[in-house]
Design a protein around this motif. Structure first.
Motif, PDB file in Angstrom:
ATOM      1  N   GLN A  96       0.809  -1.224   0.000  1.00 48.72           N
ATOM      2  CA  GLN A  96       0.000   0.000   0.000  1.00 48.72           C
ATOM      3  C   GLN A  96       0.843   1.276   0.000  1.00 48.72           C
ATOM      4  O   GLN A  96       0.321   2.370  -0.183  1.00 48.72           O
ATOM      5  N   MET A  97       2.138   1.119   0.217  1.00 46.78           N
ATOM      6  CA  MET A  97       3.028   2.280   0.304  1.00 46.78           C
ATOM      7  C   MET A  97       3.097   3.010  -1.042  1.00 46.78           C
ATOM      8  O   MET A  97       3.219   2.370  -2.086  1.00 46.78           O
ATOM      9  N   PRO A  98       3.029   4.334  -1.009  1.00 43.81           N
ATOM     10  CA  PRO A  98       3.221   5.081  -2.268  1.00 43.81           C
ATOM     11  C   PRO A  98       4.611   4.794  -2.841  1.00 43.81           C
ATOM     12  O   PRO A  98       5.598   4.714  -2.100  1.00 43.81           O
ATOM     13  N   GLU A  99       4.669   4.632  -4.119  1.00 45.17           N
ATOM     14  CA  GLU A  99       5.913   4.275  -4.810  1.00 45.17           C
ATOM     15  C   GLU A  99       7.074   5.219  -4.466  1.00 45.17           C
ATOM     16  O   GLU A  99       8.196   4.785  -4.252  1.00 45.17           O
ATOM     17  N   GLU A 100       6.783   6.505  -4.390  1.00 49.06           N
ATOM     18  CA  GLU A 100       7.846   7.495  -4.140  1.00 49.06           C
ATOM     19  C   GLU A 100       8.436   7.384  -2.732  1.00 49.06           C
ATOM     20  O   GLU A 100       9.543   7.845  -2.474  1.00 49.06           O
ATOM     21  N   LYS A 101       7.723   6.748  -1.826  1.00 47.32           N
ATOM     22  CA  LYS A 101       8.195   6.576  -0.449  1.00 47.32           C
ATOM     23  C   LYS A 101       9.465   5.723  -0.403  1.00 47.32           C
ATOM     24  O   LYS A 101      10.314   5.901   0.482  1.00 47.32           O
ATOM     25  N   LEU A 102       9.620   4.818  -1.349  1.00 51.87           N
ATOM     26  CA  LEU A 102      10.783   3.927  -1.360  1.00 51.87           C
ATOM     27  C   LEU A 102      12.102   4.677  -1.390  1.00 51.87           C
ATOM     28  O   LEU A 102      13.107   4.203  -0.845  1.00 51.87           O
ATOM     29  N   ASP A 103      12.125   5.821  -2.019  1.00 52.53           N
ATOM     30  CA  ASP A 103      13.365   6.585  -2.137  1.00 52.53           C
ATOM     31  C   ASP A 103      13.500   7.681  -1.081  1.00 52.53           C
ATOM     32  O   ASP A 103      14.461   8.448  -1.106  1.00 52.53           O
ATOM     33  N   GLU A 104      12.575   7.729  -0.137  1.00 48.03           N
ATOM     34  CA  GLU A 104      12.667   8.694   0.966  1.00 48.03           C
ATOM     35  C   GLU A 104      13.558   8.151   2.075  1.00 48.03           C
ATOM     36  O   GLU A 104      13.769   6.942   2.201  1.00 48.03           O
TER      37      GLU A 104
END
Length: 157
Positions: free
Chosen positions: A110-118
């Motif tokens: 469910q995590m937004p894709e852009e969160k992975l690079d935060e």
């Protein structure tokens, strides 16, 4: 497939249902395992129960961050657990372990894709992606130990 779904699939493979990398997973190795073998010792090696609790500790710590909480886990406590004292305690722990692993995977999906690079909590820990990859790799590392320990403890008993 989006990256978060792919990572969730990889995580489920090592803990719950996969056979692609190691031809096994935690659920396959631990379900039906007697607690005597799970807590059995071989020299100075950690027991199967301790290694499984160790992985669960990290899954829960990272999951807590996924849910918006603080990072409360510390490496120095990652092997500090009450011993498993019966088959019922072992099975209760496994039920919790597998449920928490599924929660982790679901939150990851469910995590937004852009969160992975935060940044994950603090810059020194790297990104979410790095920590998720590390969780998967760490799990495989200890899965290999568990497979070997099952053979060693079972043959000694």
């Amino acid at each position: 497939m989006k990256n978060t779904a792919e990572l969730a699939t990889r995580f489920r493979e090592v803990i719950l249902n996969g056979t692609w990398i190691a031809n096994t997973n935690y659920q396959h190795q631990l379900t039906g395992l007697g607690w005597e073998i799970a807590v059995g010792e071989s020299g100075s090696l950690n027991s199967i129960a301790t290694l499984t609790q160790h992985i669960h500790y990290y899954i829960n710590g990272i999951r807590h961050v996924f849910e918006g909480g603080d990072l409360k886990i510390k490496d120095k406590y990652s092997f500090d657990f009450e011993p498993v004292g019966s088959q019922e305690e072992w099975e209760t722990f496994l039920h919790t372990f597998f449920n928490d692993a599924e929660k982790f995977a679901s939150l990851l999906e469910q995590m937004p894709e852009e969160k992975l690079d935060e940044v994950f909590v603090d810059k020194m820990y790297g990104t979410y992606r790095r920590n998720i990859d590390a969780m998967i790799e760490h799990s495989y590392y200890h899965l290999g130990q568990i497979v070997l320990l099952k053979k060693i403890v079972a043959s000694a008993g």
